[in-house]
Design a protein around this motif. Sequence first.
Motif, short mmCIF file in Angstrom:
data_model
loop_
_atom_site.label_atom_id
_atom_site.label_comp_id
_atom_site.label_asym_id
_atom_site.label_seq_id
_atom_site.Cartn_x
_atom_site.Cartn_y
_atom_site.Cartn_z
N GLY A 172 36.64 35.31 37.04
CA GLY A 172 37.83 35.43 37.87
C GLY A 172 37.58 34.86 39.25
O GLY A 172 36.43 34.57 39.61
N ILE A 230 46.52 38.66 34.08
CA ILE A 230 45.98 37.80 33.01
C ILE A 230 44.46 37.97 32.90
O ILE A 230 43.92 38.14 31.81
N VAL A 262 48.10 33.86 40.55
CA VAL A 262 49.23 34.44 39.82
C VAL A 262 50.01 35.33 40.78
O VAL A 262 49.42 36.13 41.50
#
Length: 414
Positions: A330, A313, A281
């Motif tokens: 993640g 996010i 991102v």
Amino acid sequence: MLKGKRILLIVAGGIAAFKSLELIRRLRERGASVRCVLTAAGAKFVTPMSLQALSEDRVYSDMFSLTDESEMGHIQLSRDADLLVVAPATANILARMAAGLADDLAATVLLATDKPVLMAPAMNVRMWTHPATVANVETLKQRGIHFIGPNDGAMACNEYGPGRMSEPEEIVAAIESMLAPAERPPLEKPLAGKRAVVTSGPTREAIDPVRYISNHSSGKQGHAIASALAALGADVTLVSGPVAIADPPGVATVHVDSADQMLTACLAAGRIDIAVCAAAVADWKAARPAGSKIKKRAGMAPPSLELTANPDILATLSKRGPQRPALVVGFAAETENLVANAVDKRQRKGCDWIVANDVSPAIGTFGGERNTVHLISASGVEEWPTLAKGEVAMRLAGRIALHFGRPTKAEAAE
Ligand code: CTP
């Protein structure tokens, strides 16, 4: 995972045919039997002998050979398979299949079959993007033919772009998910009933209607994870930024551009059990994207670009209170102090696990086929060997199944 499955592999003529040898190996490792059909052009790239040695079966190429017809007719060849795979699928075989030609054994088998077909295209980028090929692919997709790839990358013809055949592990994952829905026994679907969201690829942050900020993420790792989770039975929503690779079969893919859109799509997925944030991102976006193209004017100094932070996010999903997924994973893309930075990132973002990968240019993770990762959880740091992205995905999906107390057979055996 493919025990007892029968794959009919059609090898057409392209430099990628060498990867089909590896594909046979991978399929057989998983318990599938493989029977090969080699086109005349394919035989310029790999020999019948090598296909025969790896498949431990005879190789079929001649439609008019009396022996072939008496022992195994073209109808029988496709009837005897659970799935037909064309790898590499050249522009020529796509065109012949779209036109319904039956001018050699491969084309005849494809025309005669009532079994699912998976195409792994491989060709020069200009051939892949030619309107004729685009139309043929569209026709075949509408007829229910499945596609995997092609991937982006440097090509044998010194060009760059989409056209490289998917890696054998990616093709195997697509085969597994195609054969999974109806036929995988329940034990092999340890994530059945679990809902997962996977983010993948880069995001694009508009500066004006024609310019944007982005990064080099290919989406290969995130897409492979979505496939692997789906192969284990999870109901997967893949939220993908702009990538050049195909939507994985068996996964609901939502296409987005910006980080804001990616977050909205993740939240719109509703109650989820598993979130894997593999997207790269963009950290920042233009504070005030221009509504029309920013024009140069004579004597004007270059404009300065004011940036503002994008929503995080991973952190948002990790800190969602009662709505938080039971497992949030993640990624940490680092170029230095890999483990220390990733351990710190796990704390900061509030996720359960971090898959830390080294994205130094020398390692070639971005856009490459392999990945060297560490899995960081509350119980410590695990170093994984360098693996193909498909294998990292399958291992991670297996670990996720284990986390939910439902080991895959591979995990149970470890
Ligand atoms: N991530 C996210 N939303 C963002 C930024 C990152 O969801 N706005 C997620 C990525 O998908 C990844 C993880 O956070 O799972 C870490 O991404 P990375 O780029 O390594 O970390 P950053 O937050 O950008 O931290 P830094 O720039 O300090 O490395």
